[in-house]
Design a protein around this motif. Sequence first.
Motif, PDB file in Angstrom:
ATOM      1  N   ALA A  49      35.204  18.304 -64.780  1.00 25.91           N
ATOM      2  CA  ALA A  49      36.467  19.303 -65.532  1.00 25.91           C
ATOM      3  C   ALA A  49      37.249  18.468 -66.801  1.00 25.91           C
ATOM      4  CB  ALA A  49      37.051  19.557 -64.254  1.00 25.91           C
ATOM      5  N   ILE A  50      38.312  19.235 -66.610  1.00 25.61           N
ATOM      6  CA  ILE A  50      39.091  18.259 -68.094  1.00 25.61           C
ATOM      7  C   ILE A  50      40.579  19.535 -67.828  1.00 25.61           C
ATOM      8  CG2 ILE A  50      37.735  18.829 -69.559  1.00 25.61           C
ATOM      9  CD1 ILE A  50      38.838  16.532 -71.163  1.00 25.61           C
ATOM     10  N   SER A  55      42.826  14.626 -68.628  1.00 29.76           N
ATOM     11  CA  SER A  55      42.279  13.629 -67.710  1.00 29.76           C
ATOM     12  C   SER A  55      41.402  14.961 -67.209  1.00 29.76           C
ATOM     13  CB  SER A  55      43.686  14.418 -66.347  1.00 29.76           C
ATOM     14  OG  SER A  55      44.428  13.778 -66.882  1.00 29.76           O
ATOM     15  N   THR A  56      39.986  14.004 -66.393  1.00 31.46           N
ATOM     16  CA  THR A  56      38.496  13.965 -66.175  1.00 31.46           C
ATOM     17  C   THR A  56      38.341  13.938 -64.749  1.00 31.46           C
ATOM     18  OG1 THR A  56      38.083  12.370 -66.875  1.00 31.46           O
ATOM     19  CG2 THR A  56      38.177  14.277 -68.419  1.00 31.46           C
ATOM     20  N   THR A  67      29.520  13.392 -69.830  1.00 31.38           N
ATOM     21  CA  THR A  67      30.793  13.368 -70.709  1.00 31.38           C
ATOM     22  C   THR A  67      31.091  14.574 -70.962  1.00 31.38           C
ATOM     23  OG1 THR A  67      29.994  11.324 -71.375  1.00 31.38           O
ATOM     24  CG2 THR A  67      32.394  11.654 -72.726  1.00 31.38           C
ATOM     25  N   ILE A  68      32.552  14.682 -70.683  1.00 31.95           N
ATOM     26  CA  ILE A  68      33.609  16.078 -70.359  1.00 31.95           C
ATOM     27  C   ILE A  68      34.405  15.700 -71.655  1.00 31.95           C
ATOM     28  CG2 ILE A  68      34.973  16.084 -68.354  1.00 31.95           C
ATOM     29  CD1 ILE A  68      34.665  18.998 -68.215  1.00 31.95           C
ATOM     30  N   SER A  69      34.761  16.636 -72.788  1.00 29.45           N
ATOM     31  CA  SER A  69      35.378  16.151 -73.965  1.00 29.45           C
ATOM     32  C   SER A  69      36.047  17.206 -74.086  1.00 29.45           C
ATOM     33  CB  SER A  69      34.862  15.963 -74.909  1.00 29.45           C
ATOM     34  OG  SER A  69      33.517  16.299 -75.709  1.00 29.45           O
ATOM     35  N   VAL A 104      38.802  22.281 -60.372  1.00 28.23           N
ATOM     36  CA  VAL A 104      37.944  20.794 -58.989  1.00 28.23           C
ATOM     37  C   VAL A 104      37.770  21.822 -58.215  1.00 28.23           C
ATOM     38  CG1 VAL A 104      37.898  19.244 -58.526  1.00 28.23           C
ATOM     39  CG2 VAL A 104      38.942  19.611 -60.772  1.00 28.23           C
ATOM     40  N   THR A 105      38.573  22.687 -57.098  1.00 30.38           N
ATOM     41  CA  THR A 105      37.928  22.416 -56.164  1.00 30.38           C
ATOM     42  C   THR A 105      36.716  24.000 -56.175  1.00 30.38           C
ATOM     43  OG1 THR A 105      40.269  23.858 -55.879  1.00 30.38           O
ATOM     44  CG2 THR A 105      39.754  21.015 -55.179  1.00 30.38           C
TER      45      THR A 105
END
Length: 121
Positions: A49-50, A55-56, A67-69, A104-105
């Motif tokens: 997540a980002i 912030s990742t 890698t997330i972007s 995220v959760t």
Amino acid sequence: VQLQASGGGLVQAGGSLRLSCAASGSIFSINAMGWYRQAPGKQRELVAAITSGGSTNYADSVKGRFTISRDNAKNTVYLQMNSLKPEDTAVYYCNAGWGSIVVVTTGGDYWGQGTLVTVSS
């Protein structure tokens, strides 16, 4: 908010793929985006997540390989997947919402259609 995901496919173990997810509509209502995946017979799980600030957060299983972007100007999030393993095989879902903790959760309010990633051994 509509999420359009693309980029899945079939790749051999050790290979790479890049997933993309473009957001449209009421994008002012989201500030975090991410990717979940669901393998056959398993629960959906967070991959990465980002936030809008960059912030990742990554699942332990993909750290160092994925890698997330995001490109805020294009309202698009990317997932670069390297060193793919057969256990990465799953349907990958783009997700977006307000608040990184939610994304995220449990996942944000908005989900894209899944894109299948198959990694052959």
